[in-house]
Design an enzyme around this catalytic site. Structure first.
Site, PDB file in Angstrom:
ATOM      1  N   GLY A  70       0.635  -1.203   0.129  1.00  0.00           N
ATOM      2  CA  GLY A  70       0.073   0.033   0.020  1.00  0.00           C
ATOM      3  C   GLY A  70       0.853   1.203   0.049  1.00  0.00           C
ATOM      4  O   GLY A  70       0.256   2.280   0.541  1.00  0.00           O
TER       5      GLY A  70
ATOM      6  N   LEU B 277      -4.434  -7.118  -6.889  1.00  0.00           N
ATOM      7  CA  LEU B 277      -4.078  -8.191  -7.960  1.00  0.00           C
ATOM      8  C   LEU B 277      -5.163  -9.072  -8.250  1.00  0.00           C
ATOM      9  O   LEU B 277      -4.885 -10.059  -9.105  1.00  0.00           O
ATOM     10  CB  LEU B 277      -3.063  -8.981  -6.890  1.00  0.00           C
TER      11      LEU B 277
ATOM     12  N   ILE C 172     -10.944  -7.505 -11.704  1.00  0.00           N
ATOM     13  CA  ILE C 172     -12.216  -6.930 -11.512  1.00  0.00           C
ATOM     14  C   ILE C 172     -13.386  -7.664 -12.189  1.00  0.00           C
ATOM     15  O   ILE C 172     -13.294  -7.508 -13.346  1.00  0.00           O
ATOM     16  CB  ILE C 172     -11.978  -5.501 -11.870  1.00  0.00           C
TER      17      ILE C 172
ATOM     18  N   HIS D 205       0.338   0.317 -13.318  1.00  0.00           N
ATOM     19  CA  HIS D 205       1.263  -0.772 -13.623  1.00  0.00           C
ATOM     20  C   HIS D 205       2.594  -0.486 -13.668  1.00  0.00           C
ATOM     21  O   HIS D 205       2.803   0.382 -14.319  1.00  0.00           O
ATOM     22  CB  HIS D 205       0.673  -1.431 -15.133  1.00  0.00           C
TER      23      HIS D 205
ATOM     24  N   ASP E 182      -5.092  -5.430 -17.890  1.00  0.00           N
ATOM     25  CA  ASP E 182      -3.943  -4.607 -18.557  1.00  0.00           C
ATOM     26  C   ASP E 182      -4.089  -4.074 -19.749  1.00  0.00           C
ATOM     27  O   ASP E 182      -3.391  -3.631 -20.398  1.00  0.00           O
ATOM     28  CB  ASP E 182      -2.511  -5.159 -18.121  1.00  0.00           C
TER      29      ASP E 182
ATOM     30  N   GLU F 169       6.083   5.918  -9.652  1.00  0.00           N
ATOM     31  CA  GLU F 169       4.677   5.762  -9.390  1.00  0.00           C
ATOM     32  C   GLU F 169       4.258   6.810  -8.105  1.00  0.00           C
ATOM     33  O   GLU F 169       2.976   7.541  -8.183  1.00  0.00           O
ATOM     34  CB  GLU F 169       4.547   4.377  -8.644  1.00  0.00           C
TER      35      GLU F 169
HETATM   36  C1  GAR Z   1       3.172  -1.398  -7.603  1.00  0.00           C
HETATM   37  O1  GAR Z   1       4.182  -1.126  -8.185  1.00  0.00           O
HETATM   38  C2  GAR Z   1       1.909  -1.192  -8.599  1.00  0.00           C
HETATM   39  O2  GAR Z   1       2.321  -0.651  -9.867  1.00  0.00           O
HETATM   40  C3  GAR Z   1       2.042  -3.057  -8.580  1.00  0.00           C
HETATM   41  O3  GAR Z   1       1.994  -3.515  -7.688  1.00  0.00           O
HETATM   42  C4  GAR Z   1       2.849  -2.419  -6.863  1.00  0.00           C
HETATM   43  C5  GAR Z   1       2.023  -2.034  -5.315  1.00  0.00           C
HETATM   44  O4  GAR Z   1       3.043  -1.716  -4.426  1.00  0.00           O
HETATM   45  N1  GAR Z   1       0.953  -3.211  -9.408  1.00  0.00           N
HETATM   46  C6  GAR Z   1       0.805  -4.374 -10.494  1.00  0.00           C
HETATM   47  O5  GAR Z   1       1.746  -4.949 -10.686  1.00  0.00           O
HETATM   48  C7  GAR Z   1      -0.442  -4.715 -10.975  1.00  0.00           C
HETATM   49  N2  GAR Z   1      -0.356  -5.594 -12.271  1.00  0.00           N
HETATM   50  P1  GAR Z   1       2.333  -0.988  -3.148  1.00  0.00           P
HETATM   51  O6  GAR Z   1       1.420  -2.034  -2.533  1.00  0.00           O
HETATM   52  O7  GAR Z   1       3.523  -0.533  -2.402  1.00  0.00           O
HETATM   53  O8  GAR Z   1       1.670   0.308  -3.732  1.00  0.00           O
END
Ligand code: GAR
Length: 191
Positions: free
Chosen positions: A15, A88, A91, A107, A148, A177
């Site tokens: 998160g 993950l 939806i 992503h 995706d 991000e």
């Molecule tokens: C993030 O890097 C996000 O882009 C990725 O999971 C991570 C969550 O990190 N999402 C995916 O790979 C979706 N396919 P966080 O829980 O520390 O925000």
């Protein structure tokens, strides 16, 4: 004048992106993070939400895919927009139909490369490294029924150097991000 928006954030684990979003919209006049939901009751992201006094809920497969419980929570809370932040599970169609063009995901790569089912977290960065890419980045996209593959709203890039490892790539991507997702959510909600 924009209508007030009420966001729900879905997460499955750490998160860290969600926390940036909570922080960005604290005391924000027209956009409120009203609910944080997870398929994982132990997700650290739920604890982060509680520190911001945001309501949290955890759910199981049946509540998400079959009984409509999650959709009812969203309606009860008058949620207008859904943000996925490290969520993950796929939806369900019912949610996509209830929120057309109102669900976005982040992503950790430059889609359409390194996307699709099973591509998350370190697997994505290991794939980028193995393919010998010289650039990677982030993609923010609308969520539709295909994993995706929704419309791309925003991308940002960073370099992959020969000495980079999947871990060092992950750090660069995560920095991108954190700096872009909250601002791009704001822009998307206000459009
Ligand atoms: C993030 O890097 C996000 O882009 C990725 O999971 C991570 C969550 O990190 N999402 C995916 O790979 C979706 N396919 P966080 O829980 O520390 O925000």
């Amino acid at each position: 004048m924009n209508q007030p928006a009420r966001l729900a954030v879905f997460l499955s684990g750490n998160g860290s992106n969600a926390e940036q979003i909570f922080s960005h919209f604290t005391n924000y006049p027209t956009i409120t993070v009203a609910l944080v939901l997870s398929n994982n009751p132990g997700a650290f992201g739920l604890q982060r939400a509680q520190k911001f006094n945001i309501q949290t809920k955890a759910f199981n497969k049946n509540q998400f895919y079959e009984s409509g419980v999650v959709l009812n929570w969203l309606k009860e809370e008058q949620i207008t927009h859904i943000v996925l932040a490290g969520f993950l599970w796929m939806i369900p169609q019912s949610l996509i139909q209830a929120y057309p063009k109102h669900i976005i995901n982040i992503h950790p790569a430059l889609l359409p490369k390194f996307g699709g089912k099973g591509m998350y977290g370190s697997k994505v960065h290991a794939g980028v490294k193995a393919a010998g890419e010289t650039k990677t980045g982030i993609t923010i996209h609308e969520v539709n029924e295909k994993y995706d593959e929704g419309k791309i709203i925003f991308q940002a890039r960073c370099e992959v150097l020969p000495e980079d490892t999947p871990d060092s790539i992950a750090k660069k991507v995560q920095a991108l991000e954190h700096s872009h997702y909250p601002v791009e959510i704001e822009r998307w909600v206000k459009q």
